[in-house]
Design an enzyme around this catalytic site. Structure first.
Site, PDB file in Angstrom:
ATOM      1  N   LEU A  18       0.811  -1.213   0.000  1.00  0.00           N
ATOM      2  CA  LEU A  18       0.000   0.000   0.000  1.00  0.00           C
ATOM      3  C   LEU A  18       0.845   1.264   0.000  1.00  0.00           C
ATOM      4  O   LEU A  18       0.489   2.264  -0.625  1.00  0.00           O
ATOM      5  CB  LEU A  18      -0.935   0.003   1.215  1.00  0.00           C
ATOM      6  CG  LEU A  18      -2.169  -0.896   1.218  1.00  0.00           C
ATOM      7  CD1 LEU A  18      -3.081  -0.585   0.055  1.00  0.00           C
ATOM      8  CD2 LEU A  18      -1.826  -2.360   1.238  1.00  0.00           C
ATOM      9  N   ASP A  19       1.969   1.235   0.695  1.00  0.00           N
ATOM     10  CA  ASP A  19       2.823   2.417   0.814  1.00  0.00           C
ATOM     11  C   ASP A  19       3.392   2.805  -0.548  1.00  0.00           C
ATOM     12  O   ASP A  19       3.287   3.957  -0.983  1.00  0.00           O
ATOM     13  CB  ASP A  19       3.954   2.120   1.804  1.00  0.00           C
ATOM     14  CG  ASP A  19       4.339   3.325   2.632  1.00  0.00           C
ATOM     15  OD1 ASP A  19       3.795   4.421   2.402  1.00  0.00           O
ATOM     16  OD2 ASP A  19       5.199   3.174   3.516  1.00  0.00           O
TER      17      ASP A  19
END
Length: 646
Positions: free
Chosen positions: A382-383
């Protein structure tokens, strides 16, 4: 270095020269195809394990390579405590010291040599090799240098456990799954390394039976006792498993690994899983020339970094992360051509057709993320995805619709993995079964991937930058961030060191979501950043801030990356005109090296808090440029170049 004086105002041409030198140096490091990748350094454990792996496989001697790794390991030995640390200038770590000592002895260092004698004394004073963590005890057992009885039992039949089962592997983090599955086979077959030199480390044992002491912050006595009893029961009944069921379990583990082997990028694209996969395939009888084993072995070799007289092994590589962050810095500095080349490189690396392990929890979500490494299709995160999407969005007015489809799929995948508490983890949704951190196998305390403030903040930044400032999912995310704020006003930084990183991340998100410096949450964070600024104008924080007491900021000398994070956070909170920001800008200008970049030996990346830290060699190259260029843009009112998402 002379102290800061308000009279040392930054003339525009001096600031421009600093930024121009930094941008030119960063551009020079860009690869011809448009991407950046910088060294990613951990501690002595990975190079030591690489040495042990070669001897486990009885590979041909490469004495020059061993000599270079030996020099690297000896250089990292602490002159203060005589052992090895987990981060630059850190304290003694028993497990790292046992592995480094063993590797040096394996390549021929005389145990009577002063540096070995000092390390051995430090190990014995700390309880000896028997007190090392589980993964170190496994390494020792593989060489018959330690007993398998000291290793918690994990039967390979766990591979059959369904998601609803309390001890299902699907409830653990991606890195735990990829490391543990091949270990299930190794711990069952218990192969002994060929170890042609016959090196052991009997001298590192005290003769007393002790327990490893590394523990997660959320362990509970009742859980520990229960899991301890379960381990005893599994050990007692280990020989009673039906043979056909055991063979089927080993085959299932093998097939699981082969399905995720990831070509020349390796299982999970992280060293421990990659090395374990090689040893597992060896134990199962795959010859060195078998395509799967050969690719797995080559994936490890690609992690080596060769310097003039040293070599070390990286834990993984970070090209997508480096490229996306460097692109942001270049966009901030107005270097659009370099940024466009980076975005062109990033776009085809989006994972669009592989449902990774994350789909077990979110089966109705379409793939659309980016991984951290060159390829890791089963495990995008996600980052990285949020940072890539924000970089593409910043350039959309100039690039038109080139990245529109990639942005849409990235957002779709990201919002689909929001956890129940409103936050986001790095790789999975709702990977927060904290009782599992009490497993005897989990003495490192890093078995899970729960939502964290820094990753959640990055997703909030992305959504807000794209225009979403309200609605149920944004409200839930902001409530999660408010709940996660520490009493002192900071936020815990899971993937960067530590509270400076977390606070920068969240302040940028809150600003993007429309919260100003008048908001009490923002004001409290600003006051905290001001309070911890070093007298020289920079910011620093030690990895010691991750201790179990969660005591907050651990003071340390200023670093370029942490100073840049603090500046970006303060500027996001409306503090661009403050003295604190001016002093921080001055620190960066004064510490720029002759090559246009910044030096930094300290580890400012978080791998696993209290267990594993990272020195991103790219952080002092692009974050300071980003902060300086943003300050210049704000000073000049150049809002067009300022992206408040990060």
């Amino acid at each position: 270095m002379p102290p800061y004086s308000p009279d040392q105002a930054h003339a525009a041409n001096a600031l421009d020269a600093t930024i121009d030198r930094a941008a030119a140096a960063l551009a020079a490091a860009q690869r011809p195809d448009g991407h950046w990748v910088f060294e990613l350094e951990a501690d002595a454990t990975i190079p030591a394990e690489y040495i042990l792996l070669r001897h486990y496989l009885s590979e041909p001697d490469d004495l020059p390579l061993e000599a270079r790794i030996g020099r690297y390991l000896r250089r990292l030995q602490s002159p203060a405590h005589h052992g090895w640390s987990l981060f630059h200038d850190g304290g003694f770590d028993l497990s790292a010291t046992v592995k480094a000592y063993y590797a040096l002895k394996m390549i021929g260092d005389d145990p009577a040599a002063p540096h070995m004698a000092r390390a051995r004394a430090a190990v014995l004073a700390a309880g000896g090799a028997a007190a090392a963590n589980v993964f170190t005890r496994i390494q020792l057992a593989l060489y018959a240098a330690g007993p398998w009885s000291a290793v918690p039992t994990m039967p390979p039949e766990l591979i059959f456990a369904p998601r609803w089962f309390p001890f299902s592997l699907s409830r653990t983090s991606y890195w735990s799954r990829t490391v543990v599955v091949p270990l299930l086979v190794l711990a069952t077959l218990r192969p002994v390394a060929r170890n042609p030199r016959g090196v052991r480390v009997d001298e590192l044992y005290t003769g007393s039976r002790v327990r490893a002491t590394t523990r997660a912050a959320d362990t509970r006595a009742l859980w520990r006792t229960g899991f301890g009893l379960l381990d005893r029961a599994l050990k007692a009944g280990d020989g009673w498993w039906p043979r056909r069921r055991r063979a089927a379990a080993i085959a299932a583990c093998r097939d699981w690994v082969l399905a995720r082997l990831n070509g020349l990028d390796g299982l999970g694209a992280i060293y421990p899983a990659m090395a374990n996969s090689v040893m597992m395939l060896d134990a199962l009888g795959f010859p060195p020339e078998h395509p799967a084993r050969a690719a797995a072995r080559e994936s490890v070799e690609r992690l080596l970094v060769h310097r003039a007289d040293e070599t070390y092994c990286q834990p993984c590589v970070s090209p997508v992360w480096d490229t996306a962050l460097a692109a942001h810095a270049m966009l901030e500095a107005g270097e659009e051509q370099a940024a466009d080349a980076a975005l062109d490189w990033l776009r085809p690396r989006q994972v669009l057709d592989v449902e990774g392990d994350w789909a077990g929890q979110k089966p109705d979500v379409r793939p659309g993320g980016w991984a951290f490494q060159y390829r890791n299709d089963h495990y995008p995160d996600l980052d990285d995805t949020a940072v890539v999407v924000m970089a593409m969005d910043r350039a959309k007015d100039r690039r038109g619709a080139a990245d529109g489809g990639a942005i849409a799929r990235g957002v779709e995948w990201t919002v689909g993995l929001q956890s129940r508490n409103g936050g986001w983890g790095a790789f999975d949704a709702d990977n927060d079964h904290h009782y599992l951190n009490n497993l005897p196998f989990a003495d490192h305390g890093a078995l899970l991937d729960p939502p964290t403030a820094d990753v959640s903040a990055r997703v909030v930044s992305m959504l807000a930058q794209l225009g979403e400032r309200d609605g149920p999912r944004m409200a839930a995310a902001l409530a999660y961030l408010a709940q996660e704020q520490e009493a002192d006003g900071s936020w815990f930084g899971r993937w960067g060191v530590n509270h400076v990183y977390g606070t920068w991340s969240v302040l940028c998100a809150l600003n993007a979501a429309g919260l100003t410096g008048a908001d009490p949450m923002v004001a409290k964070a600003v006051a905290w950043l001001r309070a911890i600024q070093n007298p020289d104008g920079g910011w620093g924080e030690s990895c010691d801030s991750y201790d179990l007491g969660r005591t907050g900021h651990a003071p340390a000398p200023a670093t370029a990356s942490q100073t840049a994070w603090a500046l970006l956070g303060l500027m996001a909170a409306g503090e661009a005109g403050s003295e604190a920001v001016a002093r921080g800008i001055d620190w960066l200008v004064r510490h720029q090296a002759a090559d246009g970049l910044w030096g930094q030996e300290h580890h400012t990346g978080g791998g696993f808090p209290r267990v594993f830290y990272l020195r991103y060699h790219g952080y002092p190259k692009y974050f300071p440029l980003w902060a300086l260029a943003r300050w210049r843009n704000l000073q000049r009112g150049n809002e067009g170049r300022v992206a408040w998402g990060m």
